[in-house]
Design a protein around this motif. Structure first.
Motif, mmCIF file in Angstrom:
data_model
loop_
_atom_site.group_PDB
_atom_site.id
_atom_site.type_symbol
_atom_site.label_atom_id
_atom_site.label_comp_id
_atom_site.label_asym_id
_atom_site.label_seq_id
_atom_site.Cartn_x
_atom_site.Cartn_y
_atom_site.Cartn_z
ATOM 1 N N THR A 233 10.855 -78.865 45.290
ATOM 2 C CA THR A 233 10.372 -77.508 45.034
ATOM 3 C C THR A 233 10.215 -76.742 46.343
ATOM 4 O O THR A 233 10.615 -75.575 46.445
ATOM 5 C CB THR A 233 9.032 -77.544 44.281
ATOM 6 N N ILE A 234 9.644 -77.400 47.347
ATOM 7 C CA ILE A 234 9.464 -76.759 48.651
ATOM 8 C C ILE A 234 10.813 -76.429 49.274
ATOM 9 O O ILE A 234 11.025 -75.331 49.808
ATOM 10 C CB ILE A 234 8.639 -77.667 49.587
ATOM 11 N N LEU A 235 11.743 -77.376 49.199
ATOM 12 C CA LEU A 235 13.071 -77.144 49.772
ATOM 13 C C LEU A 235 13.819 -76.051 49.007
ATOM 14 O O LEU A 235 14.533 -75.238 49.604
ATOM 15 C CB LEU A 235 13.879 -78.445 49.757
ATOM 16 N N GLY A 236 13.646 -76.023 47.692
ATOM 17 C CA GLY A 236 14.258 -74.957 46.903
ATOM 18 C C GLY A 236 13.698 -73.597 47.281
ATOM 19 O O GLY A 236 14.438 -72.609 47.401
ATOM 20 N N ALA A 237 12.385 -73.528 47.503
ATOM 21 C CA ALA A 237 11.744 -72.273 47.913
ATOM 22 C C ALA A 237 12.198 -71.858 49.311
ATOM 23 O O ALA A 237 12.403 -70.666 49.575
ATOM 24 C CB ALA A 237 10.228 -72.432 47.878
ATOM 25 N N MET A 238 12.373 -72.830 50.213
ATOM 26 C CA MET A 238 12.847 -72.501 51.561
ATOM 27 C C MET A 238 14.277 -71.994 51.536
ATOM 28 O O MET A 238 14.624 -71.039 52.243
ATOM 29 C CB MET A 238 12.743 -73.732 52.471
ATOM 30 N N GLY A 239 15.113 -72.637 50.713
ATOM 31 C CA GLY A 239 16.487 -72.170 50.598
ATOM 32 C C GLY A 239 16.545 -70.750 50.076
ATOM 33 O O GLY A 239 17.303 -69.911 50.577
ATOM 34 N N GLN A 240 15.713 -70.446 49.058
ATOM 35 C CA GLN A 240 15.653 -69.095 48.517
ATOM 36 C C GLN A 240 15.166 -68.098 49.557
ATOM 37 O O GLN A 240 15.629 -66.959 49.619
ATOM 38 C CB GLN A 240 14.725 -69.071 47.298
ATOM 39 N N MET A 241 14.246 -68.529 50.401
ATOM 40 C CA MET A 241 13.707 -67.644 51.432
ATOM 41 C C MET A 241 14.796 -67.187 52.401
ATOM 42 O O MET A 241 14.830 -66.030 52.826
ATOM 43 C CB MET A 241 12.593 -68.361 52.196
ATOM 44 N N PHE A 242 15.730 -68.090 52.751
ATOM 45 C CA PHE A 242 16.854 -67.716 53.615
ATOM 46 C C PHE A 242 17.702 -66.640 52.946
ATOM 47 O O PHE A 242 18.059 -65.638 53.557
ATOM 48 C CB PHE A 242 17.720 -68.936 53.936
ATOM 49 N N TYR A 243 18.031 -66.873 51.669
ATOM 50 C CA TYR A 243 18.804 -65.881 50.921
ATOM 51 C C TYR A 243 18.066 -64.546 50.903
ATOM 52 O O TYR A 243 18.628 -63.480 51.142
ATOM 53 C CB TYR A 243 18.983 -66.319 49.458
ATOM 54 N N SER A 244 16.781 -64.649 50.574
ATOM 55 C CA SER A 244 16.008 -63.465 50.237
ATOM 56 C C SER A 244 15.667 -62.588 51.431
ATOM 57 O O SER A 244 15.716 -61.358 51.337
ATOM 58 C CB SER A 244 14.717 -63.899 49.523
ATOM 59 N N LEU A 245 15.329 -63.185 52.558
ATOM 60 C CA LEU A 245 14.871 -62.414 53.715
ATOM 61 C C LEU A 245 15.981 -62.082 54.711
ATOM 62 O O LEU A 245 15.707 -61.553 55.782
ATOM 63 C CB LEU A 245 13.746 -63.181 54.437
#
Length: 500
Positions: A233-245
């Motif tokens: 879950t943490i890694l999924g959120a970090m991956g999304q953060m790269f996309y998102s920001l």
């Protein structure tokens, strides 16, 4: 310049609000609109949102502050900024320029898909003719026939590229800044309007609960808390953060290079985080409740219905809109108008990162650089535009076989990726984490955190998080990003059954 001639002086935003809007516009893209809702649905709704928020204000803050400070300090795009700081580390800028150069062509192809659906829903709203069959039962076939067509995907992508180029060529203030002042408010208010409409639909409460209330069972196996699921879950959120920001794409360095010294980097980053996260959460409010209701109504698994990527936006959502009766085509039109603006603002920032790099390296005017990059982007976009149609057999596997290399490894799933999927993986899952890790090492251990801290503190600004920033960039950020890189590679090559 004139304000845009990079060979004499550098363009600048008109103020801090203009910079925040531009950076937020870059960050608010397709990743927010189709990937964030999917991941939230997969990883326990509110539990994922809480973890994502923590990562945004810690790791995201660290990386974005670093990139903006590098840009403003050097007054250069990512290609030449690192060599200005240390000649031996200029290779980071080269890697950082490859990323937007590879992303923007396939991103514009997807932008072309969105444009196609905008046109389709406009026709449906005005004529009442259902172009995807009754209740959009043929939405999958409609989408498949479009992306596999021999010319249409390239044509719509080309229109999207030309539209972005027209804004880029006008310059930082007259083009990017003014377009954001129009598109961002429209995007924001349309997102709020659609989410309010969805929330007011009968039966949406269960979907809202599914989305917003933390579901800790998603972190458990047979009732027992699972460290492995928490890690995913943490890694999924970090991956999304790269996309998102829009991190590690060269965008924030480029946009930072146009930032005035009197504007606060720290305050700007916090405001960008708020804008971006707010849109991501609103995207979930727009999508998850209606998809949840649709899944329950049709007996479909909710997580399957929330399927990430094109399947959600171009297949599932048209079916959902079709269940809304006469309002469906209009809701679909509003949604794809919003998505068109979101795709455009992100594509413009990626395009600008490439144009600025050419201007800084070759010392040429913006107009020439824009045309040169436009031609390059059009050429590279053909691999993605035709990758599901005439060039569907053009893969790494087929290339190796053509060269007489026929090992079992060449038949793996990674080597059979279509053009768009390949470029997406190699940039987002490999190059971006690598550039981010090396940047943290460079700033944390080679140049020292004071390189960024001094820039953030310039012109009398107080950097309240300086101690936290220094600790993060030296110790925590590199380890977290390295974990993302390893997990993404393991997922792609199916090592250890790892998947996100």
């Amino acid at each position: 310049m004139s304000t845009e001639n990079h060979s004499t002086s550098r363009a600048s935003w008109s103020g801090q609000l203009a910079f925040v809007l531009a950076a937020a516009a870059s960050a608010i893209g397709l990743g927010n609109l189709w990937r964030f809702p999917y991941l939230a649905a997969q990883y326990g709704g509110g539990a994922f949102i809480a973890i994502y928020l923590i990562l945004v204000v810690t790791l995201g803050f660290t990386l974005m502050t670093t990139e903006i400070a590098i840009g403003r300090k050097t007054r250069q795009s990512q290609l030449t900024a690192y060599s200005r700081l240390h000649k031996g580390w200029g290779f980071i800028g080269l890697l950082g320029t490859i990323i937007p150069l590879l992303i923007v062509p396939y991103y514009c192809v997807i932008g072309g898909w969105v444009l196609k659906y905008f046109v389709v829903y406009l026709k449906m709203a005005l004529t009442g003719v259902n172009l995807m069959g009754e209740n959009a039962v043929d939405s999958a076939g409609f989408f498949s026939s479009f992306i596999s067509a021999p010319f249409a995907p390239f044509a719509f992508g080309l229109v999207f590229i030309i539209a972005c180029a027209a804004i880029i060529v006008l310059g930082v203030k007259n083009g990017i800044e003014r377009s954001n002042l129009v598109m961002m408010p429209i995007l924001f208010f349309m997102a709020i309007a659609i989410s309010i409409y969805v929330i007011c639909l009968p039966g949406s409460g269960a979907g809202l609960k599914y989305y917003l209330v933390p579901n800790l069972s998603s972190l458990s196996v047979d009732g027992a808390f699972s460290i492995q699921l928490l890690g995913k879950t943490i890694l999924g959120a970090m991956g999304q953060m790269f996309y998102s920001l829009s991190l590690a794409m060269g965008i924030m360095i480029t946009y930072g290079s146009y930032m005035r010294k009197e504007d606060s980097i720290e305050k700007s980053v916090r405001r960008i985080e708020i804008f971006d996260t707010l849109i991501a959460i609103i995207a979930g409010l727009m999508i998850i409740p209606v998809v949840y209701m649709f899944a329950v109504k049709t007996g479909m698994d909710v997580k399957e219905a929330m399927n990430a990527g094109p399947g959600l936006m171009f297949i599932t959502l048209p079916k959902v809109f079709a269940t809304l009766g006469v309002a469906g085509p209009w809701v679909g039109l509003a949604f794809f108008t919003l998505v068109t603006f979101a795709a455009a603002t992100s594509a413009i920032s990626l395009y600008e990162a490439c144009v600025a790099a050419v201007c800084d390296l070759l010392k040429i005017e913006r107009r020439s650089a824009t045309f040169f990059m436009g031609a390059t982007i059009c050429f590279l976009s053909t691999f993605s535009a035709l990758g599901y149609g005439p060039w569907s057999n053009v893969t790494l596997s087929s290339a190796f076989h053509a060269m007489g290399i026929n090992g079992e490894w060449t038949n793996g799933a990674f080597f059979k990726l279509q053009g768009l999927d390949f470029f997406d993986f190699i940039t987002n899952s490999v190059f971006m984490p690598i550039v981010a890790v090396i940047t943290c090492v460079f700033i944390g251990w080679i140049k020292g955190p004071n390189t960024v801290i001094d820039e953030v503190s310039a012109d009398g600004h107080q950097f309240k998080a300086r101690g936290f920033y220094s600790f993060m960039v030296k110790y925590i950020a590199p380890l977290l990003i390295l974990a993302v890189l390893v997990s993404e590679v393991c997922r792609a090559f199916k090592i250890g059954g790892w998947s996100i």
